[in-house]
Design an enzyme around this catalytic site. Structure first.
Site, PDB file in Angstrom:
ATOM      1  N   ASN A  50       0.856  -1.176   0.000  1.00 28.46           N
ATOM      2  CA  ASN A  50       0.000   0.000   0.000  1.00 28.46           C
ATOM      3  C   ASN A  50       0.898   1.234   0.000  1.00 28.46           C
ATOM      4  O   ASN A  50       1.869   1.311   0.735  1.00 28.46           O
ATOM      5  CB  ASN A  50      -0.933   0.006   1.211  1.00 28.46           C
ATOM      6  CG  ASN A  50      -2.014   1.055   1.064  1.00 28.46           C
ATOM      7  OD1 ASN A  50      -1.741   2.230   0.930  1.00 28.46           O
ATOM      8  ND2 ASN A  50      -3.259   0.598   1.077  1.00 28.46           N
ATOM      9  N   ARG A  51       0.544   2.203  -0.837  1.00 33.33           N
ATOM     10  CA  ARG A  51       1.422   3.360  -1.039  1.00 33.33           C
ATOM     11  C   ARG A  51       1.054   4.574  -0.196  1.00 33.33           C
ATOM     12  O   ARG A  51       1.633   5.646  -0.351  1.00 33.33           O
ATOM     13  CB  ARG A  51       1.425   3.718  -2.534  1.00 33.33           C
ATOM     14  CG  ARG A  51       2.090   2.579  -3.298  1.00 33.33           C
ATOM     15  CD  ARG A  51       1.668   2.367  -4.695  1.00 33.33           C
ATOM     16  NE  ARG A  51       0.247   2.191  -4.886  1.00 33.33           N
ATOM     17  CZ  ARG A  51      -0.354   2.322  -6.065  1.00 33.33           C
ATOM     18  NH1 ARG A  51       0.339   2.634  -7.123  1.00 33.33           N
ATOM     19  NH2 ARG A  51      -1.649   2.133  -6.188  1.00 33.33           N
TER      20      ARG A  51
END
Length: 182
Positions: A50-51
């Site tokens: 997840n960024r």
């Protein structure tokens, strides 16, 4: 969790942790519900793909926070509150598309004990449930942002950062430093 050939079985999930905020929080970022990995790590956006944390770190030109405590301090230092729109639901693994039987989160605790003036939703699912359950109570229209989830592979880190930066940073950021000397 029971699994059959890589498919998670539906289960009822109660949101496992509290919102992050303080009296100086001005922006509330809302997700839908913590992923399986986030529930395991006991904090928001815990999946390594997840960024979310990379995007925020890039916006504020800081190192990516690694520990839960570093992440909390990072958010509060930038006057950001973090929570989710769903308090409880039935979900299969981490699939937003499988969400049903939603019990919305009560945002009052954050709204009444902070200075929230902007609400940003991380992805369309969060925006959909915010509009359905919470927008009337808060009186604040939320801005939907592209999801930082690895499932949103169409958006590169650079593109996500550009989009999020426009929403997170005030329009007049840096105006004080650009005043002309007379």
């Amino acid at each position: 969790m029971k699994q059959m050939k890589g498919t998670a079985m539906p289960e009822t999930i109660v949101h496992p942790f509290d919102p992050v905020y303080d009296a100086d929080s001005e922006i509330l970022i809302l997700g839908s519900l913590p992923s399986v990995k986030s529930r395991q790590t006991q904090f928001y956006y815990g999946h390594p793909q997840n960024r979310f944390w990379k995007v925020l770190a890039a916006i504020f030109q800081e190192p990516v926070p690694a520990t839960v405590e570093e992440k909390r301090r990072f958010l509060l230092r930038h006057h950001i509150a973090l929570w989710d729109v769903i308090s409880q639901c039935v979900i299969e693994g981490s699939s937003d598309a499988s969400i049903r039987d939603v019990v919305p989160a009560d945002l009052d605790v954050v709204m009444h004990h902070s200075k929230i003036s902007r609400i940003l939703c991380n992805g369309q699912t969060a925006l959909k449930y915010y509009r359905k359950y919470q927008e009337k109570q808060t009186g604040i229209k939320a801005l939907g942002l592209p999801s930082t989830s690895p499932a949103n592979a169409a958006w590169s880190l650079e593109r996500l950062t550009d989009s999020w930066q426009q929403a997170v940073l005030p329009m007049d950021a840096g105006a004080d430093t650009k005043k002309e000397v007379q």
